[in-house]
Design a protein around this motif. Structure first.
Motif, mmCIF file in Angstrom:
data_model
loop_
_atom_site.group_PDB
_atom_site.id
_atom_site.type_symbol
_atom_site.label_atom_id
_atom_site.label_comp_id
_atom_site.label_asym_id
_atom_site.label_seq_id
_atom_site.Cartn_x
_atom_site.Cartn_y
_atom_site.Cartn_z
ATOM 1 N N SER A 186 0.843 -1.198 0.000
ATOM 2 C CA SER A 186 0.000 0.000 0.000
ATOM 3 C C SER A 186 0.879 1.249 0.000
ATOM 4 O O SER A 186 1.920 1.284 0.664
ATOM 5 C CB SER A 186 -0.928 0.002 1.220
ATOM 6 O OG SER A 186 -1.804 -1.109 1.167
ATOM 7 N N ASN A 190 -2.060 4.898 1.956
ATOM 8 C CA ASN A 190 -2.926 3.740 1.744
ATOM 9 C C ASN A 190 -4.067 4.017 0.764
ATOM 10 O O ASN A 190 -5.140 3.412 0.853
ATOM 11 C CB ASN A 190 -3.490 3.229 3.072
ATOM 12 C CG ASN A 190 -2.417 2.625 3.955
ATOM 13 O OD1 ASN A 190 -1.446 2.060 3.467
ATOM 14 N ND2 ASN A 190 -2.588 2.748 5.260
ATOM 15 N N HIS A 193 -3.097 0.487 -3.829
ATOM 16 C CA HIS A 193 -2.751 -0.860 -3.371
ATOM 17 C C HIS A 193 -2.300 -1.714 -4.554
ATOM 18 O O HIS A 193 -2.968 -1.759 -5.587
ATOM 19 C CB HIS A 193 -3.955 -1.530 -2.716
ATOM 20 C CG HIS A 193 -4.579 -0.731 -1.623
ATOM 21 N ND1 HIS A 193 -4.024 -0.606 -0.365
ATOM 22 C CD2 HIS A 193 -5.726 0.018 -1.600
ATOM 23 C CE1 HIS A 193 -4.789 0.159 0.388
ATOM 24 N NE2 HIS A 193 -5.826 0.556 -0.352
#
Length: 203
Positions: A186, A190, A193
């Protein structure tokens, strides 16, 4: 959004996508992911062929996209990189293949635009051979609270302009689909991904 309107959005973006240069970090992400492709490959929402420089030369690619303008750019990229590729200009959510048709299925930045992403994951699960691999590079809701708040606020506008949702939980969706996740990387708070997965056996 009406599907034809969505196609028109991506048709208009084809030249922009083709000319856009990703930074070296994003190119490394693609290289790291796409280098694991093998055998008969299905690439969903191929766009202008941004993954093409990173495929192993021996693979055979079926590349699908609902935008003819994107497909035209991708054909040129495949020729430039000497890839064995066939193209389908079709609504990805409506196409069908026999179960266990592909050794590898690739999706990079496509699950943000599907009306029913879980239904698409179910199809991907069935289309991949039991010993195959499913490779994702997808974006979604950040784990950073303030960034997530901004994403949620801007999502309706961004979807109208770019045809793309910015608030999906792609890892959660893949877990819900019952695919087997082998590895996740990630990045960018985040929001992005990289996911290496396998189909569910006897799904």
């Amino acid at each position: 959004m009406d599907k034809q309107r969505l196609i028109n959005i991506f048709d208009r973006q084809a030249t922009q996508y083709d000319k856009k240069r990703e930074d070296p970090k994003q190119q490394r992400w693609r290289q790291n992911l796409i280098g694991h492709a093998k055998g008969n490959v299905l690439e969903l929402a191929v766009g202008t062929g941004a993954n093409f420089p990173f495929y192993p030369p021996e693979v055979k690619i079926t590349a699908a996209d609902f935008s003819k303008a994107m497909i035209d750019k991708a054909r040129q990229a495949a020729k430039y990189h000497h890839l064995n590729a066939e193209f389908m200009c079709s609504d990805i959510e409506e196409i069908s293949f026999s179960d266990e048709s592909f050794d590898t299925i690739v999706s990079t930045l496509s699950f943000c635009s599907y009306k029913n992403p879980l239904r698409m994951l179910d199809k991907v699960n069935r289309w991949c051979k039991p010993d195959g691999v499913i490779l994702f590079m997808e974006h979604g809701l950040s784990s950073n609270f303030m960034v997530a708040v901004m994403q949620k606020a801007l999502n309706p506008l961004l979807y109208r302009v770019y045809g793309c949702h910015h608030t999906r939980d792609i890892i959660g969706l893949i877990h819900e689909s019952r695919m087997q996740i082998d590895k996740v990387e990630s990045h960018w708070l985040n929001m992005v991904h990289l996911i290496w997965a396998k189909p569910t056996i006897n799904n």
